[in-house]
Design a protein around this motif. Structure first.
Motif, PDB file in Angstrom:
ATOM      1  N   PRO A  91       0.802  -1.224   0.000  1.00  0.00           N
ATOM      2  CA  PRO A  91       0.000   0.000   0.000  1.00  0.00           C
ATOM      3  C   PRO A  91       0.834   1.273   0.000  1.00  0.00           C
ATOM      4  CG  PRO A  91      -0.863  -1.600   1.574  1.00  0.00           C
ATOM      5  CD  PRO A  91       0.459  -2.125   1.105  1.00  0.00           C
ATOM      6  N   GLY A  92       2.005   1.240   0.667  1.00  0.00           N
ATOM      7  CA  GLY A  92       2.853   2.419   0.693  1.00  0.00           C
ATOM      8  C   GLY A  92       3.320   2.834  -0.680  1.00  0.00           C
ATOM      9  N   SER A  93       3.619   1.865  -1.528  1.00  0.00           N
ATOM     10  CA  SER A  93       4.064   2.179  -2.883  1.00  0.00           C
ATOM     11  C   SER A  93       2.944   2.805  -3.696  1.00  0.00           C
ATOM     12  CB  SER A  93       4.567   0.905  -3.577  1.00  0.00           C
ATOM     13  OG  SER A  93       5.704   0.390  -2.932  1.00  0.00           O
ATOM     14  N   ASP A 100     -11.647  -9.257   0.647  1.00  0.00           N
ATOM     15  CA  ASP A 100     -11.137  -8.462  -0.460  1.00  0.00           C
ATOM     16  C   ASP A 100     -11.101  -6.966  -0.149  1.00  0.00           C
ATOM     17  OD1 ASP A 100     -13.792  -7.762  -0.523  1.00  0.00           O
ATOM     18  OD2 ASP A 100     -14.200  -8.586  -2.517  1.00  0.00           O
ATOM     19  N   ARG A 101     -11.454  -6.578   1.097  1.00  0.00           N
ATOM     20  CA  ARG A 101     -11.330  -5.160   1.442  1.00  0.00           C
ATOM     21  C   ARG A 101     -11.264  -4.981   2.956  1.00  0.00           C
ATOM     22  NH1 ARG A 101     -16.399  -2.670  -1.470  1.00  0.00           N
ATOM     23  NH2 ARG A 101     -15.681  -4.198  -2.995  1.00  0.00           N
ATOM     24  N   LEU A 102     -10.588  -3.926   3.366  1.00  0.00           N
ATOM     25  CA  LEU A 102     -10.507  -3.503   4.758  1.00  0.00           C
ATOM     26  C   LEU A 102     -11.077  -2.097   4.818  1.00  0.00           C
ATOM     27  CD1 LEU A 102      -9.400  -3.862   7.711  1.00  0.00           C
ATOM     28  CD2 LEU A 102      -7.356  -2.667   6.915  1.00  0.00           C
ATOM     29  N   LEU A 128      -2.793   9.601   3.225  1.00  0.00           N
ATOM     30  CA  LEU A 128      -4.019   9.479   2.441  1.00  0.00           C
ATOM     31  C   LEU A 128      -5.028  10.488   2.963  1.00  0.00           C
ATOM     32  CD1 LEU A 128      -4.269   5.584   2.639  1.00  0.00           C
ATOM     33  CD2 LEU A 128      -3.335   6.901   0.747  1.00  0.00           C
ATOM     34  N   GLU A 129      -5.468  11.400   2.103  1.00  0.00           N
ATOM     35  CA  GLU A 129      -6.487  12.367   2.490  1.00  0.00           C
ATOM     36  C   GLU A 129      -7.862  11.703   2.465  1.00  0.00           C
ATOM     37  OE1 GLU A 129      -5.717  15.360   3.486  1.00  0.00           O
ATOM     38  OE2 GLU A 129      -3.581  15.161   3.041  1.00  0.00           O
ATOM     39  N   VAL A 130      -8.712  12.053   3.434  1.00  0.00           N
ATOM     40  CA  VAL A 130     -10.068  11.522   3.492  1.00  0.00           C
ATOM     41  C   VAL A 130     -11.054  12.681   3.543  1.00  0.00           C
ATOM     42  CG1 VAL A 130      -9.321   9.413   4.622  1.00  0.00           C
ATOM     43  CG2 VAL A 130     -10.029  11.337   6.009  1.00  0.00           C
ATOM     44  N   PHE A 159      -5.955   1.816  -2.130  1.00  0.00           N
ATOM     45  CA  PHE A 159      -6.838   2.586  -1.239  1.00  0.00           C
ATOM     46  C   PHE A 159      -7.882   3.310  -2.064  1.00  0.00           C
ATOM     47  CE2 PHE A 159      -8.023   6.457   1.111  1.00  0.00           C
ATOM     48  CZ  PHE A 159      -8.501   5.878   2.279  1.00  0.00           C
ATOM     49  N   VAL A 160      -9.149   3.201  -1.663  1.00  0.00           N
ATOM     50  CA  VAL A 160     -10.264   3.869  -2.331  1.00  0.00           C
ATOM     51  C   VAL A 160     -10.893   4.835  -1.337  1.00  0.00           C
ATOM     52  CG1 VAL A 160     -12.490   3.595  -3.480  1.00  0.00           C
ATOM     53  CG2 VAL A 160     -10.688   1.882  -3.811  1.00  0.00           C
TER      54      VAL A 160
END
Length: 704
Positions: free
Chosen positions: A478-480, A615-617, A654-656, A681-682
């Motif tokens: 995820p960092g990449s 498949d998602r967190l 990551l902006e939310v 990330f979505v």
């Protein structure tokens, strides 16, 4: 007795009358001025009103014209979809002749070297004073200019000869390359005539990819195999998704609300158009294959059309077959495709299968699959494909360069020393989206560290390139992906690389006998590059490599930050909902931890240890009713998620979305597993007025 007036009274009276007349005249002028002023004001008001009406009318006309334009675009799109087969039948058939290159090179063009240097004209010098006594200066100037011109001509002739030699060497190399290419084509034609499975699969895969009948946004994914005994080509071909058919039927401007309103296309009509598109795609595949068969290699073709989507039965991403047909050459030759109803032709004329509810991903039973043939499958590799893990590093870079050339670009390998971190340089000739591309190649078995992505970005900036591409045999964390987001960087994982190779007629596999590793890479050998993100090593859960997700926001509102391990939009179980009363999942893959300095909440996640069916967190935040019973999320601003490795080193932010007044719970975002096994990330943003209880209801958790 009467008295005669002295005349003073008459003078006084006359003066009074004059004064009265002046006052009346002034009054009349004042009244006239006021009337004129009122007239001008009324005229100005009428002009302003008329201008305002004209402006409003012009604005309305523009909005109505925009609505009509959007409607016309929708209608044109539907017309393109419904006319796909007719348009495709007009495309020239693919043939081996299209693969041959003419034995011609660009003719020699010497440019300015082809023009001799002009010699000086002695007549011009004689006209300036003649050659006689006293005219020595003119003769000397002429001889000087002549020597200069002769020297320049000698230099030109020498340069022309050298340039011609260079051209002849280049032309010979070009001709040799063309002849080698054509010789390869002849070998393939011979192999086609003899029914060689590899040649048949490669040729007909190229025929499908080369066809200009397919809209640009349609997917191009194929897996094929050839049965020489039955002379049958068996393939799977990716079909477009349901969203290819516009949801809107028309757009209308509503002047009272000053907004455009879309008229929704009836569900039955949209489904009928989509079924027609799927049937046309299958028929067009058959048309392209049989039309390209100049060698008689195909007696029959089996086409299984699929979509790559989440299986409704399992929630996992899968290839769902929506159409299938087995068709012989003789039967297909009797069709007039330009005049058929695609659905009727596929189901009744050819006896094929077509999903009755493709919008709901209702699958049909596939026909013979490429894997059933047992050899020559073009997909993610096979036993005869080279193992990318074991490939020589230079050969691997050459394969990547070949892939870029197969995609229509110019690509060269760099020298092994002083390459500045560049393995391949590519040039995309597209005038809009193209440019210089820096390519780095990592033949890793473990996850590529984010530092490699940062280094590539620095190389791209330093070289002034348009884009950077990092290609690996493994994957990215995820960092990449967080660091690459919004930057001119593309990350290609091992499974994506194998898929690209197969689509362009190249070969490669990721270890094992065939296929791929399903996103889980084999254990690395000693000395293999590490990903640099490990805080602990071991098995799943608490001892797996992990990341820390630190969350912060502005405002004094007290929040509970929770995590849900889901399949689709359903949490795996109540135990996979991590919050203050359940601080960890049963396997320890997700755990609430004390926040690092600067953060207000934190969750530790071992992505590789999450359950295989997850498949998602999903990360959510909700008002703590015990601390702020009357608060909402209006004070939840400047929020972000800080991604760190196990050692605490920050990998990215990551902006939310900000919170909104009246809402008491918010989905911050979700990490979603790609088909390659990597996680993206979505961004979230869905808010809830009913708090955490309402939010959890959407994910299948009942709160007592």
């Amino acid at each position: 007795m009467s008295r005669r007036s002295s005349g003073l009274i008459g003078i006084w009276a006359e003066a009074q009358r004059q004064q009265q007349r002046r006052r009346e005249a002034e009054h009349r002028e004042q009244v006239q001025f006021q009337r004129e002023q009122e007239r001008r004001e009324r005229a100005a008001a009428r002009d302003a009103s008329r201008a305002d009406r004209e402006q409003r009318a012009a604005y309305r006309q523009r909005r109505e014209a925009e609505a009509r334009r959007r409607t016309e675009e929708i209608e044109a799109r539907v017309a393109e979809l419904t006319g796909l087969l007719v348009t495709g039948c007009q495309v020239p058939a693919f043939s081996t002749a299209a693969l041959r290159r003419p034995e011609a090179v660009e003719p020699f063009s010497p440019g300015h070297l082809g023009q001799p240097v002009p010699m000086p004209d002695p007549g011009l010098y004689q006209a300036q004073g003649g050659w006689g006594f006293g005219a020595g200066h003119g003769r000397e100037q002429y001889e000087h200019d002549l020597r200069t011109a002769q020297a320049a001509e000698a230099t030109r002739v020498q340069q022309l000869a050298a340039y011609r030699g260079q051209y002849e060497q280049w032309a010979a190399g070009q001709l040799a390359e063309i002849r080698e290419h054509n010789a390869g084509v002849e070998e393939m034609v011979t192999a086609l005539r003899t029914g060689d499975p590899d040649a048949v699969v490669d040729y007909f895969s190229a025929a499908l990819y080369a066809s200009s009948a397919w809209p640009g946004e349609f997917p191009h994914q194929v897996a094929a195999a050839y049965d020489p005994a039955a002379r049958q080509l068996v393939l799977t071909w990716e079909l477009p998704g349901y969203d290819v058919v516009p949801e809107a039927k028309a757009v209308r401007y509503m002047p009272t609300a000053d907004q455009e309103k879309e008229t929704v296309r009836p569900a039955a009509q949209r489904r009928a158009v989509y079924r027609d598109v799927l049937a046309q795609c299958v028929l067009l595949v058959l048309r392209d294959l049989f039309a390209a068969d100049g060698s008689g290699a195909l007696e029959s073709v089996v086409v299984n059309g699929f979509v790559d989507d989440h299986d409704p039965a399992t929630g996992r991403r899968a290839q769902i077959v929506l159409a299938s047909a087995t068709v012989s050459r003789s039967v297909f030759a009797g069709l007039h495709l330009e005049q058929v109803s695609a659905v009727d032709c596929l189901t009744d004329g050819l006896g094929g299968l077509l999903s009755a509810r493709p919008d709901q991903l209702a699958a049909v039973r596939p026909g013979r699959m490429p894997a059933d043939v047992g050899r020559g499958v073009v997909s993610h590799g096979g036993g005869d494909d080279p193992d990318l893990y074991e490939m020589d590093p230079v050969a691997f870079e050459a394969l990547v360069a070949q892939l870029f050339r197969a995609r229509g670009m110019q690509a060269v390998m760099t020298t092994r020393s002083n390459d500045g971190g560049v393995d391949v340089e590519a040039l995309d000739p597209d005038p809009i989206s193209g440019g210089r591309i820096i390519v780095q190649v990592k033949r890793y078995r473990k996850t590529v560290p984010p530092t490699a992505v940062r280094d590539l970005y620095g190389t791209v900036q330093g070289a002034g390139a348009n884009k950077g591409v990092l290609v690996t045999t493994s994957g990215f964390g995820p960092g990449s992906y967080t660091f690459a987001n919004g930057k001119p960087l593309t990350l290609v994982s091992g499974e994506e690389l194998v898929g690209l190779l197969g689509r362009h007629g190249l070969r490669g596999r990721l270890g094992g006998g065939s296929g791929t590793s399903g996103g889980r890479q084999p254990a690395p050998p000693a000395g293999a590059p590490d990903d640099g993100t490990a805080g602990e090593h071991g098995g799943a859960g608490e001892h797996a490599e992990h990341n820390v997700l630190g969350m912060s926001w502005s405002g004094a509102v007290a929040l509970d930050v929770c995590a849900l391990v889901c399949r689709g939009t359903s949490v795996l179980s109540d135990d996979h909902f991590v919050f203050f009363n359940n601080p960890a999942t049963p396997d320890g893959a997700v755990r609430a931890v004390p926040p690092p300095r600067g953060d207000k909440a934190a969750v530790r996640v071992a992505f590789d240890a999450l359950p295989a069916d997850a498949d998602r967190l999903v990360l959510v935040a909700a008002i703590d009713p015990a601390v702020n019973p009357d608060a909402d999320l209006a004070g939840f601003t400047d929020a972000r998620i800080r991604l760190a490795d196990g050692a605490g080193a920050e990998l990215g932010q990551l902006e939310v979305s900000d919170g909104r007044a009246g809402e008491t719970a918010l989905v911050l975002g979700s990490f979603r597993r790609r088909t390659s096994g990597d996680w993206d990330f979505v961004l979230g943003g869905q808010g809830y007025r009913g708090g955490l209880e309402e939010l959890l209801g959407d994910y299948g958790i009942e709160v007592a």
